[in-house]
Each structure stands twice: as structure tokens, then as C-alpha cells.
Design a protein around this motif. Structure first.
Motif, short mmCIF file in Angstrom:
data_model
loop_
_atom_site.label_atom_id
_atom_site.label_comp_id
_atom_site.label_asym_id
_atom_site.label_seq_id
_atom_site.Cartn_x
_atom_site.Cartn_y
_atom_site.Cartn_z
N PHE A 66 0.80 -1.23 0.00
CA PHE A 66 0.00 0.00 0.00
C PHE A 66 0.83 1.27 0.00
O PHE A 66 0.32 2.33 -0.30
CB PHE A 66 -0.97 0.00 1.19
CG PHE A 66 -2.13 -0.91 1.00
CD1 PHE A 66 -3.30 -0.45 0.41
CD2 PHE A 66 -2.06 -2.25 1.35
CE1 PHE A 66 -4.37 -1.30 0.21
CE2 PHE A 66 -3.13 -3.11 1.15
CZ PHE A 66 -4.29 -2.63 0.58
N VAL A 89 5.46 0.08 -4.01
CA VAL A 89 4.86 0.02 -5.35
C VAL A 89 5.78 0.64 -6.39
O VAL A 89 6.02 0.06 -7.46
CB VAL A 89 3.48 0.72 -5.33
CG1 VAL A 89 2.89 0.78 -6.72
CG2 VAL A 89 2.53 -0.01 -4.37
N LEU A 95 -3.19 -13.13 -6.77
CA LEU A 95 -3.51 -12.36 -7.98
C LEU A 95 -3.52 -10.86 -7.69
O LEU A 95 -3.09 -10.06 -8.52
CB LEU A 95 -4.87 -12.77 -8.54
CG LEU A 95 -4.93 -14.10 -9.28
CD1 LEU A 95 -6.35 -14.36 -9.77
CD2 LEU A 95 -3.96 -14.10 -10.46
N LEU A 96 -4.04 -10.49 -6.52
CA LEU A 96 -4.09 -9.07 -6.18
C LEU A 96 -2.69 -8.49 -5.97
O LEU A 96 -2.44 -7.33 -6.30
CB LEU A 96 -4.96 -8.83 -4.94
CG LEU A 96 -6.46 -8.87 -5.19
CD1 LEU A 96 -7.20 -8.25 -4.02
CD2 LEU A 96 -6.84 -8.12 -6.46
N ASP A 132 -0.02 -9.58 -7.54
CA ASP A 132 0.43 -9.48 -8.92
C ASP A 132 -0.06 -8.16 -9.54
O ASP A 132 0.71 -7.38 -10.11
CB ASP A 132 -0.13 -10.69 -9.68
CG ASP A 132 0.41 -10.83 -11.09
OD1 ASP A 132 0.58 -9.79 -11.76
OD2 ASP A 132 0.63 -11.96 -11.54
N LEU A 133 -1.35 -7.91 -9.37
CA LEU A 133 -1.98 -6.71 -9.93
C LEU A 133 -1.37 -5.45 -9.35
O LEU A 133 -1.03 -4.50 -10.06
CB LEU A 133 -3.48 -6.76 -9.59
CG LEU A 133 -4.37 -5.66 -10.13
CD1 LEU A 133 -4.36 -5.68 -11.64
CD2 LEU A 133 -5.80 -5.85 -9.62
N ARG A 134 -1.22 -5.42 -8.05
CA ARG A 134 -0.77 -4.21 -7.36
C ARG A 134 0.71 -3.93 -7.63
O ARG A 134 1.11 -2.79 -7.83
CB ARG A 134 -1.01 -4.37 -5.86
CG ARG A 134 -0.57 -3.20 -5.03
CD ARG A 134 -1.56 -2.07 -5.07
NE ARG A 134 -1.09 -0.97 -4.23
CZ ARG A 134 -1.41 0.29 -4.46
NH1 ARG A 134 -2.19 0.64 -5.45
NH2 ARG A 134 -0.94 1.22 -3.67
N GLY A 168 2.51 -5.32 -10.08
CA GLY A 168 2.88 -5.44 -11.49
C GLY A 168 3.96 -6.47 -11.71
O GLY A 168 4.86 -6.26 -12.53
N ALA A 169 3.90 -7.56 -10.98
CA ALA A 169 4.95 -8.58 -11.11
C ALA A 169 4.35 -9.96 -10.91
O ALA A 169 3.47 -10.14 -10.07
CB ALA A 169 6.05 -8.34 -10.08
#
Ligand code: GDP
Ligand code: GDP
Lengths: 247, 247
Positions: A112, A117, A151-152, A154-156, A158-159
Motif C-alpha cells: 500500500f 509500489v 492475484l491481487l 500481482d496486480l498491485r 505489477g509482477a
């Protein structure tokens, strides 16, 4: 290649970074270690890059912060050095076979806060290993939760993120756990029996899993007993060679 | 009725618990406050139930724990009193119009530790308000992340969860933010333009949203400026009357 260990406090990030690193070094690999945890007291490896050179949670608490405020504040402060850290890690990546990144004690800080990030946005094709603990798997929908949580991440970040059950040395029935984690049909079959609103939500989320993500590989590790390390090494290597396509 | 505020450290849980409570009391409601944060230093409300009576992060740190270890250890210790807390909260629920529950500073403690999960399993139809901060919304897929994160909280805690953007007083363009959060077609249109692997993942996850969950209501709050409090009260009331069906 860069491997980033993410997971809740106590999931085993630091132990795994140390043990997997030793394992790689014993196999003639060149390994560098990065510690991003401002709250950790001692490390079982020698970090080449260590955020505690700039700030620690304990020194902020001495200035009057509570523990949670101090954790957030430490990463606010580290934003001043973000570029430096990116540059240092990129350099390490060139000079080593593996760069192992141990992330903040609390997973949410990494997911977060902009420090985590933005750092991740600037690293070349890192592999994220999402560590979770057997104790969080109690009810059928907890397995669904873990799969989606990966998955989240991964999404957050970007990897590519691979879910990894750590502490399998504490587990009684590994085969049943594997089945729940990998066999979506088996899992949805179980979820169907739960007629509550949350049971229905879990069922729907899980039914979509195969359409959303390719058949996922799950790692089964014991950082303490060095189990699953060959599989982790293979997976990291394949990830590196295929640029993130692990299907 | 029981309203539980969940969110990352610094998202505004404690401020909102205090301000929303005052707001309700000014409107002649009977309100009780529960503090589940072992790390908080001071509170802007007077808790009827406070976990710090049994243990605090700071006292554990004085015994030698690091901040992250102390946070986890404090909830391990509180497991001894879980039944007591459940009983106390159930009692408060009978005696008050509202029981406002302020959760651990770090959200993951509540989501991943048995203390949070088991407590929630035993409360009658609590409404979870998931607070997030405008700073985490930078890229189109961050909106998708937040929507799915709310679903995962729902799944994990077994309780209806409403996403709530806090600190809207800091936001420049609230209308655009609303559109991204609520108009799934608009959002997926944007996500389509991102051809990376993570863009595709976000696109797929978001496209399924309407099938997985009914049109979600999002709250827009300022705990500090008392914005969105009427909407929060209405929603809590509707949740209570419909037993969790907010569609
Ligand atoms: N039984 C067992 N314990 C482990 C394993 N990995 C880590 N631990 C223990 O879990 C605790 C937390 O580990 P740590 O690496 O500090 O977790 P971190 O907070 O995620 O960095 C420590 O007591 C470790 O010894 C494992 O594979 N098996
Ligand atoms: N601008 C603004 N700041 C807020 C708002 N709500 C909370 N804050 C601030 O955010 C910081 C963290 O708030 P706190 O309630 O302690 O967060 P918690 O850790 O989730 O309990 C404090 O400095 C609050 O004053 C808000 O609505 N607007």
C-alpha cells in the motif's frame, strides 16, 4: 534475477531469504541480499543493501511515535532515497546471479505504500514469492482467499506472483492441502455446500479463477528445513528465461 | 448494530471511529466504542472495551521484541481472552444502538490472525467499512485492486464489506475518482489500453466484477471534516434491516 519475498509478519520472509540464499551460494551462485524492513532487529544474512542505514522503526518510536505510526513514517522518510535504492538494486542485479529482496515486516506496507509500489515498478521482471502460513487455512474459502490474494499482489505490484505455502514441516496432511490449493473443481465442489452469502461469494470467485489466471503453480516450502528449494530455484529460473510467462 | 472499521495503518480508522461516534451521539444514538489496536497510543474516544488492558505492543517491545514480532505476539496473547471479548461485544450490541469497532493498526493483523477472523465469525451480522486512502489510487488498475480487495475482506471475515474512500478533503477531482470506482465499463475501457501482462490481468478481473458481486456502493468520507456521515449511517441502518443484503 530478482526474487522478492512478500508475506504477513511472521510468514517466514527473513528466514527464507537467509536459507534460500545459503542454498544458492552452496550451489555456486552469486547472491546479493536486500533488506527493506525498517523494523527488523537482526538478520540471518548479510545485506548488501539495508534500509536501516537511513531509518529504523525503533528510533522513530523513541521520538514518540507509536509502532504503527513509526512503521508508516519510516517508509515516508525512505521515499527520499527511492531513486538510490532502485539504482543500487539494478546494479546488484547485473553483478549477481540472484538478488533476494526481503520486504517490510508488515506485508501491507509493501503493497500500500508508494515506496514498495514504485520500487517494484522500476525493477526488471522481478519474481514475487507470496509466503503464507498453514494457520490461515482453516475453512474451504480460505484457500480461495489465498489464491485470489496472490492475484491481487500481482496486480498491485505489477509482477508475476507465485503463492508459496511456507512452514510445511508443521503440516499434517500436505496432500489434502495441495488438492484444495490446486484443484479448482474440487475446491468449488466444497464451496458449493456452503449456502451462506460468503459461501456464494467464494464459490463465484473461485469458479472464475481458471478464466482469470492460467493454472497456477504453488510452491510448498519449509524455510527452516530447506524443503522445496529446488522447485523455487527452477521456477525463478524459468520465470527469468520466459520473461514472466509461467504457464 | 456493529460497524467495524478496517484499513491500512493511517487510513483513518481511529479518527473515523471517534468522529462518527460523536456524530451519532449528537443525533441521540447510544454508542459504544471498542478498541482492538494493541499499538495505539491515544484515542479520541473513550472505549468501553480496550485490548490494551491486557497487552500493548510497547510493553512487549520493552521485553525485547521488534515492532513486527510484538504486534503478532500481542494478538497471540489476546487469543486467551477471545471468548471474553466476544461476550462483551455481544452484550454491548444489546445495550446500544451502535457498537463501533476500531481494528488493529495494521490491517493484515485483523485479516490474517485468528484473533480477528474468529472474533468476526462470532459477531451477529457486522458491517465492515474498508477504509482506503486517495494516495493508493494512481493507476487505472489501482481502482480494480481496491474493488477486489473489498471482496477479499468480505470473503475472509465473512461479513458484508463496503469500500470507503476516506480523506476526500484531500482529493482534487472526486467525480473522476467516483467514475473509476463505480463505472466498471468505464474502468475496463481504460484497462483495455494497457497491453502488459498485468494490464490484461486487471482487465479480466474487472470484467468479472459485475458477475461476482452486485453493483457495489462506495462511501466517500472525510473523517476529519465529517463528510459522508449521513450516507454511512443510512447504509449501516439498511444493512442491519436487510441482514446484509445491500443490493
Ligand atoms: N516451523 C517453521 N518455522 C518457520 C519457518 N520459516 C520461518 N519460521 C519461523 O517463523 C517465525 C517468523 O519467521 P521470520 O522469517 O522472521 O518471518 P518474517 O516476519 O516474514 O520475516 C520465526 O520464528 C521463524 O523461525 C518454517 O519453514 N518452518
Ligand atoms: N485530511 C484528512 N486526514 C485524515 C482524515 N482521517 C484521518 N486523517 C489523518 O490520518 C492520520 C491517520 O489517522 P488514524 O485515524 O490514526 O488512522 P488509523 O491508523 O487507520 O487509525 C492522522 O494524522 C489523521 O489526522 C481525513 O478524513 N482527512
Amino acid at each position: 534475477m530478482i526474487v522478492v519475498f512478500v508475506g504477513t509478519a511472521g510468514s517466514g520472509k527473513t528466514t527464507l531469504t537467509g536459507e534460500f540464499g545459503k542454498f544458492l551460494e552452496e550451489n555456486e551462485k552469486k547472491v546479493a541480499y536486500v533488506n527493506l524492513d525498517t523494523g527488523v532487529k537482526s538478520l540471518p544474512y548479510i545485506p548488501t543493501v539495508d534500509v536501516r542505514e537511513h531509518i529504523t522503526v525503533e528510533e522513530l518510536m523513541k521520538k514518540g511515535y507509536g509502532p504503527n505510526g513509526a512503521i508508516v513514517e519510516s517508509y515516508d522518510f525512505l521515499m527520499n532515497y527511492l531513486e538510490d535504492y532502485i539504482e543500487k538494486i539494478l546494479m546488484l542485479e547485473k553483478e549477481n546471479d540472484y538478488v533476494l529482496v526481503d520486504t517490510p515486516g508488515q506485508m501491507e506496507t509493501f503493497l500500500f505504500h508508494d515506496f514498495g509500489v514504485k520500487l517494484m515498478e522500476n525493477l526488471p521482471n522481478p519474481l514475487v514469492v507470496y509466503l503464507f502460513d498453514p494457520t490461515i487455512l482453516r475453512r474451504p474459502h480460505d484457500y480461495c482467499f489465498v489464491r485470489l490474494f496472490a492475484l491481487l499482489i500481482d496486480l498491485r505490484l505489477g509482477a508475476t506472483t507465485v503463492p508459496a505455502l511456507n512452514k510445511i514441516d508443521l503440516l499434517k496432511d500436505l496432500e489434502e492441502t495441495k488438492r484444495y490449493l490446486e484443484d479448482v473443481e474440487y475446491l468449488t465442489g466444497r464451496l458449493k455446500l456452503d449456502t451462506s452469502m460468503q459461501g456464494l461469494l467464494a464459490y463465484k470467485l473461485c469458479k472464475f479463477l481458471p478464466e482469470i489466471s492460467p493454472p497456477v503453480r504453488v510452491l510448498y516450502l519449509s524455510a527452516k528445513k530447506r524443503k522445496g528449494f529446488d522447485e523455487l530455484e527452477t521456477l525463478a529460473y524459468e520465470h527469468y528465461c520466459t520473461c514472466g510467462d509461467l504457464t
